[in-house]
Design a protein around this motif. Structure first.
Motif, PDB file in Angstrom:
ATOM      1  N   ARG A 112      39.794  31.930  37.443  1.00  0.00           N
ATOM      2  CA  ARG A 112      39.897  33.228  38.126  1.00  0.00           C
ATOM      3  C   ARG A 112      38.506  33.818  38.354  1.00  0.00           C
ATOM      4  O   ARG A 112      38.150  34.193  39.467  1.00  0.00           O
ATOM      5  CB  ARG A 112      40.740  34.195  37.284  1.00  0.00           C
ATOM      6  N   GLN A 118      36.512  33.954  41.936  1.00  0.00           N
ATOM      7  CA  GLN A 118      36.159  35.258  42.502  1.00  0.00           C
ATOM      8  C   GLN A 118      34.655  35.330  42.764  1.00  0.00           C
ATOM      9  O   GLN A 118      34.209  35.853  43.780  1.00  0.00           O
ATOM     10  CB  GLN A 118      36.573  36.383  41.553  1.00  0.00           C
ATOM     11  N   GLU A 161      22.884  31.922  49.446  1.00  0.00           N
ATOM     12  CA  GLU A 161      24.197  32.450  49.016  1.00  0.00           C
ATOM     13  C   GLU A 161      25.290  31.404  49.252  1.00  0.00           C
ATOM     14  O   GLU A 161      26.195  31.238  48.420  1.00  0.00           O
ATOM     15  CB  GLU A 161      24.567  33.744  49.750  1.00  0.00           C
ATOM     16  N   LYS A 221      40.440  37.564  44.589  1.00  0.00           N
ATOM     17  CA  LYS A 221      39.566  38.666  44.993  1.00  0.00           C
ATOM     18  C   LYS A 221      38.154  38.184  45.294  1.00  0.00           C
ATOM     19  O   LYS A 221      37.790  37.054  44.976  1.00  0.00           O
ATOM     20  CB  LYS A 221      39.494  39.674  43.851  1.00  0.00           C
ATOM     21  N   TYR A 222      37.367  39.063  45.845  1.00  0.00           N
ATOM     22  CA  TYR A 222      35.915  38.875  45.945  1.00  0.00           C
ATOM     23  C   TYR A 222      35.298  40.247  45.709  1.00  0.00           C
ATOM     24  O   TYR A 222      35.991  41.268  45.743  1.00  0.00           O
ATOM     25  CB  TYR A 222      35.492  38.279  47.303  1.00  0.00           C
ATOM     26  N   SER A 244      33.819  43.809  45.528  1.00  0.00           N
ATOM     27  CA  SER A 244      33.984  45.027  46.333  1.00  0.00           C
ATOM     28  C   SER A 244      32.759  45.315  47.212  1.00  0.00           C
ATOM     29  O   SER A 244      32.890  45.810  48.332  1.00  0.00           O
ATOM     30  CB  SER A 244      34.201  46.217  45.396  1.00  0.00           C
ATOM     31  N   ASN A 260      24.216  41.272  35.830  1.00  0.00           N
ATOM     32  CA  ASN A 260      25.544  40.761  35.468  1.00  0.00           C
ATOM     33  C   ASN A 260      25.507  39.263  35.136  1.00  0.00           C
ATOM     34  O   ASN A 260      26.241  38.779  34.265  1.00  0.00           O
ATOM     35  CB  ASN A 260      26.500  41.031  36.649  1.00  0.00           C
ATOM     36  N   GLU A 307      18.363  34.460  42.718  1.00  0.00           N
ATOM     37  CA  GLU A 307      18.630  35.897  42.889  1.00  0.00           C
ATOM     38  C   GLU A 307      17.366  36.730  42.620  1.00  0.00           C
ATOM     39  O   GLU A 307      17.188  37.806  43.190  1.00  0.00           O
ATOM     40  CB  GLU A 307      19.749  36.380  41.958  1.00  0.00           C
ATOM     41  N   GLY A 317      32.412  46.441  37.722  1.00  0.00           N
ATOM     42  CA  GLY A 317      33.832  46.477  37.390  1.00  0.00           C
ATOM     43  C   GLY A 317      34.265  47.818  36.845  1.00  0.00           C
ATOM     44  O   GLY A 317      33.458  48.746  36.708  1.00  0.00           O
ATOM     45  N   SER A 355      39.491  47.998  31.650  1.00  0.00           N
ATOM     46  CA  SER A 355      39.154  46.630  32.059  1.00  0.00           C
ATOM     47  C   SER A 355      40.047  45.657  31.296  1.00  0.00           C
ATOM     48  O   SER A 355      39.769  45.307  30.154  1.00  0.00           O
ATOM     49  CB  SER A 355      37.671  46.371  31.746  1.00  0.00           C
ATOM     50  N   PRO A 356      41.160  45.229  31.922  1.00  0.00           N
ATOM     51  CA  PRO A 356      42.157  44.445  31.179  1.00  0.00           C
ATOM     52  C   PRO A 356      41.650  43.108  30.650  1.00  0.00           C
ATOM     53  O   PRO A 356      42.159  42.599  29.657  1.00  0.00           O
ATOM     54  CB  PRO A 356      43.283  44.233  32.208  1.00  0.00           C
ATOM     55  N   ASN A 357      40.638  42.527  31.300  1.00  0.00           N
ATOM     56  CA  ASN A 357      40.223  41.167  30.902  1.00  0.00           C
ATOM     57  C   ASN A 357      39.081  41.125  29.896  1.00  0.00           C
ATOM     58  O   ASN A 357      38.826  40.078  29.285  1.00  0.00           O
ATOM     59  CB  ASN A 357      39.774  40.382  32.152  1.00  0.00           C
ATOM     60  N   LYS A 415      32.334  36.444  28.805  1.00  0.00           N
ATOM     61  CA  LYS A 415      31.474  37.618  29.046  1.00  0.00           C
ATOM     62  C   LYS A 415      30.716  37.899  27.745  1.00  0.00           C
ATOM     63  O   LYS A 415      31.304  37.826  26.662  1.00  0.00           O
ATOM     64  CB  LYS A 415      32.334  38.837  29.411  1.00  0.00           C
ATOM     65  N   ASN A 452      31.423  45.675  30.764  1.00  0.00           N
ATOM     66  CA  ASN A 452      31.086  46.196  32.097  1.00  0.00           C
ATOM     67  C   ASN A 452      30.167  47.420  31.998  1.00  0.00           C
ATOM     68  O   ASN A 452      29.164  47.530  32.708  1.00  0.00           O
ATOM     69  CB  ASN A 452      32.371  46.596  32.851  1.00  0.00           C
TER      70      ASN A 452
END
Ligand code: 3HC
Length: 342
Positions: A64, A68, A103, A134-135, A137, A163, A186, A227, A233-235, A245, A249
């Motif tokens: 996931r 993303q 990219e 998703k991607y 925002s 991040n 980056e 995020g 943040s559920p994850n 992680k 966040n």
């Protein structure tokens, strides 16, 4: 974070790319087929490699997040590519083309990393195109002026670095190794954005105003890239327990603010938040409240450019069908004739 080698040996040759190759590190052999081995590897701060047993939920979470992330990289080409033909000089055009190509490369590293988990690239792209994955925002905001290219490099790539540097220590080896390369590139992107804004900020009054306007528009959406807040943040909790992680966040958002405020001063530009003030007690900058309603709306598809970005992506995918067919036919021919079998 160490790289431990399984009894099956190193994995680079299996995947034929850099992301499967454990680096030098702890060489202890480990048994496969033992469910406790996963927990032990995490406890020992070792990396999980593709052939290791892993809980299905760990694998799914990684697919996931990596998918993303990959989708964000390729959709993220659009806002800046919009300015390639209008860059103000040949030098700027060459730099921007290289960046946009980088990219695309990041997307490829990441899709390759997802494939080491058994994901199918075509399926991941289908999920993006049908809105099931998703991607980021941030790529749903428009690039209205040349200064936006500078703001994206400075703020968006700057946030991406904050991040992604911790992701170089992610518990899953192929993702962590992909991130090392991505972060190096980056850093170049961030500097080119800073340099564009520095030039504009020290140019005419109109150029400075254009730079300030771009920063005003990109500041808050850049903070949203990290995020939702930690308590929404559920994850996060599970991803942190698994070492996917490394920081929450909110912790990374704070780090980004701390890093960016002095850079804005060096640029001679202001950040559009009157509440930014150094807090001696906390040892951090305080800052105003992020409008997370906007983040959730953009994630839901209601941002200024969601429809445009997805329409363009689907069209590009359809236009590229003949390239994929040709590449598959060529690979089949090579396989038939035994070329590349070694
Ligand atoms: N945009 C879109 N979706 C977001 C988001 C954002 N800014 N922030 C969170 N989400 C999504 C999550 O994916 C999650 O989706 P789900 O429905 O599939 O569970 C949901 O909102 C809840 O958020 P969580 O905080 O619980 O989710 P995570 O634990 O996955 O944390 C993340 C979100 C911090 C973005 C994390 O996934 C991450 O670090 N991802 C890797 C980095 C990444 O994808 N960056 C995208 C930008 S790439 C880029 O910047 C390219 C460069 O060239 C500029």
């Amino acid at each position: 974070m160490r790289d431990c080698v399984t009894s099956a040996g190193t994995l680079g040759s299996v995947y034929g790319n850099d992301f499967g190759t454990p680096q030098e590190g702890d060489q202890r052999p480990r048994e496969s087929g033992d469910p406790a081995a996963f927990t032990q590897l995490l406890a020992d701060d070792c990396r999980i490699e593709p052939r290791d047993d892993m809980p299905e939920a760990y694998r799914k979470t990684l697919v996931r997040q990596i998918a993303q992330h990959a989708h964000s990289e390729i959709i993220g080409m659009q806002p800046e590519a919009n300015w390639i033909s209008r860059a103000p000089s040949l030098r700027r055009k060459a730099i921007l083309m290289a960046k946009v190509q980088d990219e695309a490369g990041h997307g490829l590293y990441l899709y390759a990393a997802a494939e080491t988990l058994g994901a199918d690239r075509a399926d991941l792209l289908d999920q993006l195109h049908s809105g099931r994955q998703k991607y980021s925002s941030i790529f749903n905001y428009p690039t209205l002026t040349w200064a936006d290219v500078g703001a994206i490099g400075w703020l968006v790539d700057g946030a991406a670095i904050v991040n992604q540097v911790p992701l170089c220590r992610c518990s899953y080896g192929p993702y962590a190794r992909a991130m090392v390369r991505v972060c190096k590139e980056e850093s170049f992107h961030q500097r080119q954005g800073f340099e564009i804004l520095h030039t504009l900020s020290h140019g005419t009054a109109a150029q400075k105003a254009m730079a300030q306007d771009a920063v005003n528009r990109y500041w808050w959406p850049s903070l949203m890239m990290f995020g939702p807040p930690d308590d929404d943040s559920p994850n996060s909790a599970q991803s942190m327990a698994w070492g996917i992680k490394r920081f929450s966040n909110d912790a990374l958002r704070q780090r980004f603010v701390d890093m960016t405020v002095p850079q804005a001063e060096a640029l001679g530009l202001t950040l559009p938040d009157p509440e930014i003030v150094w807090n001696d007690e906390r040892g951090h900058y305080d800052f105003g409240e992020v409008d997370f309603t906007e983040l959730f709306e953009v994630i839901k598809g209601n941002g200024p450019c969601n429809a445009q970005r997805m329409a363009h992506r689907r069209e590009a995918h359809e236009d590229g069908a003949w390239v994929r067919e040709a590449a598959s036919a060529y690979a089949a021919k090579q396989a038939e004739s035994g070329v590349g079998a070694a």
